[in-house]
Design a protein around this motif. Sequence first.
Motif, PDB file in Angstrom:
ATOM      1  N   ALA A  56      -5.093   8.868  12.189  1.00  0.00           N
ATOM      2  CA  ALA A  56      -5.324   7.506  12.651  1.00  0.00           C
ATOM      3  C   ALA A  56      -4.566   6.556  11.643  1.00  0.00           C
ATOM      4  O   ALA A  56      -3.911   5.867  11.988  1.00  0.00           O
ATOM      5  N   LEU A  57      -4.435   7.083  10.369  1.00  0.00           N
ATOM      6  CA  LEU A  57      -3.546   6.265   9.408  1.00  0.00           C
ATOM      7  C   LEU A  57      -2.251   6.253   9.539  1.00  0.00           C
ATOM      8  O   LEU A  57      -1.493   5.213   9.933  1.00  0.00           O
ATOM      9  N   ARG A  58      -1.523   7.448  10.187  1.00  0.00           N
ATOM     10  CA  ARG A  58      -0.207   7.568  10.599  1.00  0.00           C
ATOM     11  C   ARG A  58       0.037   6.677  11.672  1.00  0.00           C
ATOM     12  O   ARG A  58       0.849   6.002  11.857  1.00  0.00           O
ATOM     13  N   ALA A  59      -0.725   6.564  12.667  1.00  0.00           N
ATOM     14  CA  ALA A  59      -0.615   5.809  14.043  1.00  0.00           C
ATOM     15  C   ALA A  59      -0.629   4.498  13.642  1.00  0.00           C
ATOM     16  O   ALA A  59       0.160   3.794  14.113  1.00  0.00           O
ATOM     17  N   TYR A  60      -1.682   3.966  12.729  1.00  0.00           N
ATOM     18  CA  TYR A  60      -1.503   2.742  12.187  1.00  0.00           C
ATOM     19  C   TYR A  60      -0.386   2.122  11.653  1.00  0.00           C
ATOM     20  O   TYR A  60       0.268   1.310  12.169  1.00  0.00           O
ATOM     21  N   TRP A  61      -0.003   2.775  10.653  1.00  0.00           N
ATOM     22  CA  TRP A  61       1.277   2.648   9.990  1.00  0.00           C
ATOM     23  C   TRP A  61       2.736   2.695  10.718  1.00  0.00           C
ATOM     24  O   TRP A  61       3.323   2.052  10.382  1.00  0.00           O
ATOM     25  N   GLU A  62       2.669   3.906  11.695  1.00  0.00           N
ATOM     26  CA  GLU A  62       3.821   3.795  12.659  1.00  0.00           C
ATOM     27  C   GLU A  62       3.978   2.673  13.379  1.00  0.00           C
ATOM     28  O   GLU A  62       4.881   2.086  13.516  1.00  0.00           O
ATOM     29  N   GLU A  63       2.869   2.153  14.009  1.00  0.00           N
ATOM     30  CA  GLU A  63       2.972   0.777  14.708  1.00  0.00           C
ATOM     31  C   GLU A  63       3.211  -0.553  13.873  1.00  0.00           C
ATOM     32  O   GLU A  63       4.097  -1.181  14.355  1.00  0.00           O
ATOM     33  N   GLY A  64       2.741  -0.464  12.515  1.00  0.00           N
ATOM     34  CA  GLY A  64       3.271  -1.391  11.551  1.00  0.00           C
ATOM     35  C   GLY A  64       4.471  -1.582  11.459  1.00  0.00           C
ATOM     36  O   GLY A  64       5.274  -2.381  11.391  1.00  0.00           O
ATOM     37  N   LEU A  65       5.145  -0.351  11.117  1.00  0.00           N
ATOM     38  CA  LEU A  65       6.579  -0.242  10.697  1.00  0.00           C
ATOM     39  C   LEU A  65       7.427  -0.511  12.213  1.00  0.00           C
ATOM     40  O   LEU A  65       8.489  -1.153  12.147  1.00  0.00           O
ATOM     41  N   ARG A  66       7.012  -0.118  13.379  1.00  0.00           N
ATOM     42  CA  ARG A  66       7.629  -0.541  14.689  1.00  0.00           C
ATOM     43  C   ARG A  66       7.601  -2.069  14.628  1.00  0.00           C
ATOM     44  O   ARG A  66       8.656  -2.539  15.188  1.00  0.00           O
ATOM     45  N   ARG A  67       6.693  -2.789  14.166  1.00  0.00           N
ATOM     46  CA  ARG A  67       6.440  -4.362  14.730  1.00  0.00           C
ATOM     47  C   ARG A  67       7.121  -4.792  13.343  1.00  0.00           C
ATOM     48  O   ARG A  67       7.642  -6.034  13.427  1.00  0.00           O
ATOM     49  N   ILE A  68       7.379  -4.294  12.305  1.00  0.00           N
ATOM     50  CA  ILE A  68       7.706  -5.017  11.212  1.00  0.00           C
ATOM     51  C   ILE A  68       9.073  -4.182  10.609  1.00  0.00           C
ATOM     52  O   ILE A  68       8.933  -3.399   9.605  1.00  0.00           O
ATOM     53  N   PRO A  69      10.470  -4.359  11.258  1.00  0.00           N
ATOM     54  CA  PRO A  69      11.536  -3.267  10.911  1.00  0.00           C
ATOM     55  C   PRO A  69      11.962  -3.626   9.624  1.00  0.00           C
ATOM     56  O   PRO A  69      12.686  -2.887   8.867  1.00  0.00           O
ATOM     57  N   ASP A  70      11.701  -5.060   9.117  1.00  0.00           N
ATOM     58  CA  ASP A  70      12.209  -5.342   7.737  1.00  0.00           C
ATOM     59  C   ASP A  70      11.290  -5.301   6.565  1.00  0.00           C
ATOM     60  O   ASP A  70      11.277  -5.699   5.318  1.00  0.00           O
ATOM     61  N   LEU A  71      10.136  -4.399   6.728  1.00  0.00           N
ATOM     62  CA  LEU A  71       9.036  -4.164   5.773  1.00  0.00           C
ATOM     63  C   LEU A  71       9.681  -3.772   4.493  1.00  0.00           C
ATOM     64  O   LEU A  71      10.496  -2.839   4.293  1.00  0.00           O
ATOM     65  N   HIS A  72       9.270  -4.440   3.248  1.00  0.00           N
ATOM     66  CA  HIS A  72       9.754  -4.175   1.892  1.00  0.00           C
ATOM     67  C   HIS A  72       8.762  -4.701   1.052  1.00  0.00           C
ATOM     68  O   HIS A  72       8.011  -5.839   1.251  1.00  0.00           O
ATOM     69  N   PHE A  73       8.651  -3.683   0.091  1.00  0.00           N
ATOM     70  CA  PHE A  73       7.548  -4.295  -1.057  1.00  0.00           C
ATOM     71  C   PHE A  73       8.101  -4.152  -2.392  1.00  0.00           C
ATOM     72  O   PHE A  73       9.200  -3.386  -2.557  1.00  0.00           O
ATOM     73  N   THR A  74       7.680  -5.165  -3.078  1.00  0.00           N
ATOM     74  CA  THR A  74       8.246  -5.152  -4.458  1.00  0.00           C
ATOM     75  C   THR A  74       6.843  -5.199  -5.416  1.00  0.00           C
ATOM     76  O   THR A  74       6.067  -6.019  -5.163  1.00  0.00           O
ATOM     77  N   ILE A  75       6.758  -4.255  -6.200  1.00  0.00           N
ATOM     78  CA  ILE A  75       5.465  -4.173  -7.244  1.00  0.00           C
ATOM     79  C   ILE A  75       5.462  -5.277  -8.187  1.00  0.00           C
ATOM     80  O   ILE A  75       6.273  -5.635  -8.805  1.00  0.00           O
ATOM     81  N   GLU A  76       4.178  -5.966  -8.160  1.00  0.00           N
ATOM     82  CA  GLU A  76       4.222  -6.851  -9.093  1.00  0.00           C
ATOM     83  C   GLU A  76       3.173  -6.320 -10.388  1.00  0.00           C
ATOM     84  O   GLU A  76       3.769  -6.418 -11.429  1.00  0.00           O
ATOM     85  N   THR A  77       2.185  -5.596 -10.178  1.00  0.00           N
ATOM     86  CA  THR A  77       1.336  -5.136 -11.252  1.00  0.00           C
ATOM     87  C   THR A  77       0.508  -3.695 -10.547  1.00  0.00           C
ATOM     88  O   THR A  77       0.186  -3.873  -9.682  1.00  0.00           O
ATOM     89  N   VAL A  78       0.494  -2.804 -11.490  1.00  0.00           N
ATOM     90  CA  VAL A  78      -0.503  -1.797 -11.335  1.00  0.00           C
ATOM     91  C   VAL A  78      -1.651  -1.774 -12.060  1.00  0.00           C
ATOM     92  O   VAL A  78      -1.627  -2.029 -13.288  1.00  0.00           O
ATOM     93  N   PHE A  79      -2.818  -1.632 -11.715  1.00  0.00           N
ATOM     94  CA  PHE A  79      -4.068  -1.469 -12.159  1.00  0.00           C
ATOM     95  C   PHE A  79      -4.498  -0.013 -12.123  1.00  0.00           C
ATOM     96  O   PHE A  79      -4.502   0.489 -11.240  1.00  0.00           O
ATOM     97  N   ALA A  80      -5.236   0.355 -13.309  1.00  0.00           N
ATOM     98  CA  ALA A  80      -5.859   1.749 -13.230  1.00  0.00           C
ATOM     99  C   ALA A  80      -7.235   1.685 -13.593  1.00  0.00           C
ATOM    100  O   ALA A  80      -7.646   0.880 -14.615  1.00  0.00           O
ATOM    101  N   GLY A  81      -8.340   2.457 -12.974  1.00  0.00           N
ATOM    102  CA  GLY A  81      -9.478   2.505 -13.309  1.00  0.00           C
ATOM    103  C   GLY A  81      -9.779   3.937 -13.288  1.00  0.00           C
ATOM    104  O   GLY A  81      -9.130   4.631 -13.430  1.00  0.00           O
ATOM    105  N   ILE A  82     -11.129   4.324 -13.100  1.00  0.00           N
ATOM    106  CA  ILE A  82     -11.683   5.618 -13.132  1.00  0.00           C
ATOM    107  C   ILE A  82     -11.269   5.984 -11.615  1.00  0.00           C
ATOM    108  O   ILE A  82     -12.011   5.748 -10.827  1.00  0.00           O
ATOM    109  N   GLY A  83     -10.521   6.878 -11.433  1.00  0.00           N
ATOM    110  CA  GLY A  83     -10.185   7.443 -10.196  1.00  0.00           C
ATOM    111  C   GLY A  83      -9.678   6.600  -9.238  1.00  0.00           C
ATOM    112  O   GLY A  83      -9.812   6.822  -7.890  1.00  0.00           O
ATOM    113  N   THR A  84      -9.185   5.388  -9.609  1.00  0.00           N
ATOM    114  CA  THR A  84      -8.791   4.309  -8.691  1.00  0.00           C
ATOM    115  C   THR A  84      -7.519   3.650  -9.401  1.00  0.00           C
ATOM    116  O   THR A  84      -7.208   3.623 -10.673  1.00  0.00           O
TER     117      THR A  84
END
Length: 127
Positions: A56-84
Amino acid sequence: MTNLDPAVFAAEWCSAWNAHDLNRVLEHFHDDVVFTSPVAAGLFPETGGVMRGKAALRAYWEEGLRRIPDLHFTIETVFAGIGTVVIQYLNQKGVSVCEVLIFDGAQVCAGHGTYPTHVDNPAGTGG
């Protein structure tokens, strides 16, 4: 989250998304992952925004990429917790978004795409 370096994980996650390589993204997720997102609710209203299982997650993200061909991310900050790990990133629209990922061992068992409350339409994000 044994021996997981959150910064290394986030860099690989971002690289996989920017390559639009869902196999690389999904290799970090349990087969029975549960992922929530208001964007998923918009694309698949029958789910209420809850994607259950890797297929189901693949189907969702495939549809997202189909609709957003210019998808691009730039990391701002990474936070770490216990198991998170929380990855705050800018999407291709310049909107700051957070992905909250909960681990069972080395794989994500639950995740949540979260968006600023002032953004009317968060579509165009990975989560």
